[in-house]
Design a protein around this motif. Sequence first.
Motif, PDB file in Angstrom:
ATOM      1  N   VAL A 178      -0.472   0.295   0.636  1.00 49.51           N
ATOM      2  CA  VAL A 178      -1.561   1.204   0.984  1.00 49.51           C
ATOM      3  C   VAL A 178      -2.834   0.387   1.077  1.00 49.51           C
ATOM      4  O   VAL A 178      -3.093  -0.509   0.260  1.00 49.51           O
ATOM      5  CB  VAL A 178      -1.699   2.345  -0.042  1.00 49.51           C
ATOM      6  N   LEU A 179      -3.616   0.655   2.103  1.00 46.04           N
ATOM      7  CA  LEU A 179      -4.865  -0.065   2.342  1.00 46.04           C
ATOM      8  C   LEU A 179      -6.017   0.916   2.304  1.00 46.04           C
ATOM      9  O   LEU A 179      -5.941   2.000   2.895  1.00 46.04           O
ATOM     10  CB  LEU A 179      -4.827  -0.754   3.709  1.00 46.04           C
ATOM     11  N   VAL A 180      -7.082   0.548   1.595  1.00 45.39           N
ATOM     12  CA  VAL A 180      -8.310   1.336   1.624  1.00 45.39           C
ATOM     13  C   VAL A 180      -9.344   0.554   2.404  1.00 45.39           C
ATOM     14  O   VAL A 180      -9.463  -0.669   2.282  1.00 45.39           O
ATOM     15  CB  VAL A 180      -8.812   1.660   0.201  1.00 45.39           C
ATOM     16  N   HIS A 181     -10.088   1.264   3.256  1.00 42.93           N
ATOM     17  CA  HIS A 181     -11.096   0.645   4.116  1.00 42.93           C
ATOM     18  C   HIS A 181     -12.330   1.529   4.077  1.00 42.93           C
ATOM     19  O   HIS A 181     -12.244   2.734   4.297  1.00 42.93           O
ATOM     20  CB  HIS A 181     -10.559   0.532   5.551  1.00 42.93           C
ATOM     21  N   GLY A 182     -13.479   0.945   3.732  1.00 45.30           N
ATOM     22  CA  GLY A 182     -14.671   1.760   3.624  1.00 45.30           C
ATOM     23  C   GLY A 182     -15.952   0.961   3.783  1.00 45.30           C
ATOM     24  O   GLY A 182     -15.953  -0.271   3.797  1.00 45.30           O
ATOM     25  N   ASP A 183     -17.036   1.695   3.882  1.00 43.57           N
ATOM     26  CA  ASP A 183     -18.367   1.151   4.105  1.00 43.57           C
ATOM     27  C   ASP A 183     -18.993   0.796   2.760  1.00 43.57           C
ATOM     28  O   ASP A 183     -19.034   1.617   1.847  1.00 43.57           O
ATOM     29  CB  ASP A 183     -19.192   2.217   4.832  1.00 43.57           C
ATOM     30  N   VAL A 184     -19.467  -0.430   2.626  1.00 46.99           N
ATOM     31  CA  VAL A 184     -20.115  -0.854   1.385  1.00 46.99           C
ATOM     32  C   VAL A 184     -21.608  -1.079   1.587  1.00 46.99           C
ATOM     33  O   VAL A 184     -22.296  -1.566   0.694  1.00 46.99           O
ATOM     34  CB  VAL A 184     -19.462  -2.147   0.827  1.00 46.99           C
ATOM     35  N   ASP A 185     -22.120  -0.722   2.745  1.00 46.67           N
ATOM     36  CA  ASP A 185     -23.527  -0.904   3.086  1.00 46.67           C
ATOM     37  C   ASP A 185     -24.193   0.459   3.176  1.00 46.67           C
ATOM     38  O   ASP A 185     -23.540   1.462   3.429  1.00 46.67           O
ATOM     39  CB  ASP A 185     -23.659  -1.639   4.419  1.00 46.67           C
TER      40      ASP A 185
ATOM     41  N   GLU B 294     -15.356  -3.142   3.929  1.00 47.42           N
ATOM     42  CA  GLU B 294     -14.391  -3.939   3.182  1.00 47.42           C
ATOM     43  C   GLU B 294     -13.040  -3.236   3.172  1.00 47.42           C
ATOM     44  O   GLU B 294     -12.953  -2.006   3.301  1.00 47.42           O
ATOM     45  CB  GLU B 294     -14.856  -4.143   1.732  1.00 47.42           C
ATOM     46  N   ALA B 295     -11.991  -4.039   3.010  1.00 44.58           N
ATOM     47  CA  ALA B 295     -10.629  -3.518   2.908  1.00 44.58           C
ATOM     48  C   ALA B 295      -9.931  -4.199   1.749  1.00 44.58           C
ATOM     49  O   ALA B 295     -10.229  -5.344   1.405  1.00 44.58           O
ATOM     50  CB  ALA B 295      -9.865  -3.751   4.204  1.00 44.58           C
ATOM     51  N   ARG B 296      -8.972  -3.473   1.162  1.00 33.61           N
ATOM     52  CA  ARG B 296      -8.159  -4.057   0.104  1.00 33.61           C
ATOM     53  C   ARG B 296      -6.810  -3.355   0.075  1.00 33.61           C
ATOM     54  O   ARG B 296      -6.739  -2.124   0.247  1.00 33.61           O
ATOM     55  CB  ARG B 296      -8.839  -3.934  -1.265  1.00 33.61           C
ATOM     56  N   ALA B 297      -5.740  -4.114  -0.152  1.00 32.52           N
ATOM     57  CA  ALA B 297      -4.378  -3.581  -0.126  1.00 32.52           C
ATOM     58  C   ALA B 297      -3.802  -3.503  -1.532  1.00 32.52           C
ATOM     59  O   ALA B 297      -4.093  -4.348  -2.390  1.00 32.52           O
ATOM     60  CB  ALA B 297      -3.490  -4.440   0.768  1.00 32.52           C
ATOM     61  N   PHE B 298      -2.941  -2.498  -1.743  1.00 37.39           N
ATOM     62  CA  PHE B 298      -2.295  -2.286  -3.037  1.00 37.39           C
ATOM     63  C   PHE B 298      -0.809  -2.000  -2.806  1.00 37.39           C
ATOM     64  O   PHE B 298      -0.414  -1.470  -1.765  1.00 37.39           O
ATOM     65  CB  PHE B 298      -2.923  -1.098  -3.771  1.00 37.39           C
ATOM     66  N   ASP B 299      -0.002  -2.345  -3.806  1.00 36.58           N
ATOM     67  CA  ASP B 299       1.424  -2.039  -3.800  1.00 36.58           C
ATOM     68  C   ASP B 299       1.606  -0.662  -4.439  1.00 36.58           C
ATOM     69  O   ASP B 299       1.148  -0.426  -5.557  1.00 36.58           O
ATOM     70  CB  ASP B 299       2.187  -3.098  -4.594  1.00 36.58           C
ATOM     71  N   THR B 300       2.285   0.263  -3.731  1.00 37.55           N
ATOM     72  CA  THR B 300       2.422   1.620  -4.262  1.00 37.55           C
ATOM     73  C   THR B 300       3.427   1.713  -5.398  1.00 37.55           C
ATOM     74  O   THR B 300       3.473   2.727  -6.098  1.00 37.55           O
ATOM     75  CB  THR B 300       2.849   2.591  -3.149  1.00 37.55           C
ATOM     76  N   ARG B 301       4.245   0.675  -5.609  1.00 36.29           N
ATOM     77  CA  ARG B 301       5.189   0.703  -6.723  1.00 36.29           C
ATOM     78  C   ARG B 301       4.541   0.208  -8.012  1.00 36.29           C
ATOM     79  O   ARG B 301       4.634   0.858  -9.057  1.00 36.29           O
ATOM     80  CB  ARG B 301       6.420  -0.133  -6.379  1.00 36.29           C
TER      81      ARG B 301
ATOM     82  N   PRO C  75      -3.210  -4.610  -7.074  1.00 35.18           N
ATOM     83  CA  PRO C  75      -3.740  -5.127  -5.809  1.00 35.18           C
ATOM     84  C   PRO C  75      -2.887  -6.272  -5.283  1.00 35.18           C
ATOM     85  O   PRO C  75      -2.389  -7.092  -6.055  1.00 35.18           O
ATOM     86  CB  PRO C  75      -5.157  -5.591  -6.174  1.00 35.18           C
ATOM     87  N   LEU C  76      -2.714  -6.320  -3.982  1.00 38.01           N
ATOM     88  CA  LEU C  76      -1.952  -7.395  -3.351  1.00 38.01           C
ATOM     89  C   LEU C  76      -2.809  -8.613  -3.052  1.00 38.01           C
ATOM     90  O   LEU C  76      -2.292  -9.646  -2.628  1.00 38.01           O
ATOM     91  CB  LEU C  76      -1.317  -6.881  -2.055  1.00 38.01           C
TER      92      LEU C  76
END
Length: 333
Positions: free
Chosen positions: A23-30, A41-48, A52-53
């Motif tokens: 799962v990837l979250v992508h959002g505005d940090v400004d 920014e974006a960041r990926a996570f393992d759902t199991r 964070p990946l």
Amino acid sequence: MRAERLWRRGLRFPRLFLADRTVLVHGDVDLSTDPRKSRYEARAFDTRSLRPLGPAFEAQGPVNLARSPEGEDWPDTVLIQASRRSLSVRDPRTGSPLLETDLAEPGERWPDDVALRVVDKEAVVFLFGEDGDGGTRWWAVDPHTGATVPDLTDSRPGHEARGERMSFAGDYLVAPGQDPGFDPVILADYEHPRERVYRLEDGEYRGEVESHADSETMAARVGGRSLLAVAGRVHSLPDLELVAELGGPRTLTSLVEWDGEAVAVYQEENARPDGLGGWYLDRLRVRRLDRPGRPVVEVPGTWPGDLEDLVAAPDGVIVLATTEGVHALHVEP
């Protein structure tokens, strides 16, 4: 049930994307007033493991997750990103580029959405946004050459498309649009939001269903059938028959397959008693769409911030993106 915090990061307009167990979250940090000049920014996570990946990385413009097409020397899951002049495939764990391609026909405006799919055994990148003539369009390009794919496109009159997303389910693409008109009584233009369904292999238009200006749309292949959730209703694809009514037009819905069955995980909006807008209930609901007689299960939970997006994973995890970070709830599939 208290949500487990995965990432304590305040994001503006966060969006969640799911592919396999990533799962990837992508959002505005400004805090820029113009979203297109903000920093994302974006960041990926393992759902199991819910770990964070990799670290967060900058990712401007629209992004999405996809399974890596066969024959590509890429990770199992990849991030696809687009601008008005180019597209890139990146490793969602690190943000490292895997492929960068200039578009053969660059646009005047940034696209609002991007997706990577396989059509007739070939990788194809789909783009959605304004067409420069007062309407919206979706089109497809070859990720290796940037060339536009003939026939895989449609353009319709309507409003500017900023922030809207395409959806995919099995052999079908669902693209947002508008039906513009003029009201002779109030002497004003109006637009009816629609979701239009196309066959992926040749771009053939198959029909459309009414939407809502503030609704989030999701399509998915779950439980052996293609479904579309829009404006508090679930429809089958491509016939658009009504499968279930979940709530009001701003109901936030994720479609998932649990134990081989199609499931809707959703958060319904309640209207304020005085009619001044609405708020979202602080609990989620789970409805098994293959068994209409089964009671809807409520999943009570608490999480900080306002809920902006949610996605249900196949392993019984619901990931939430709020104004104060990324969180997860565990439920029994």
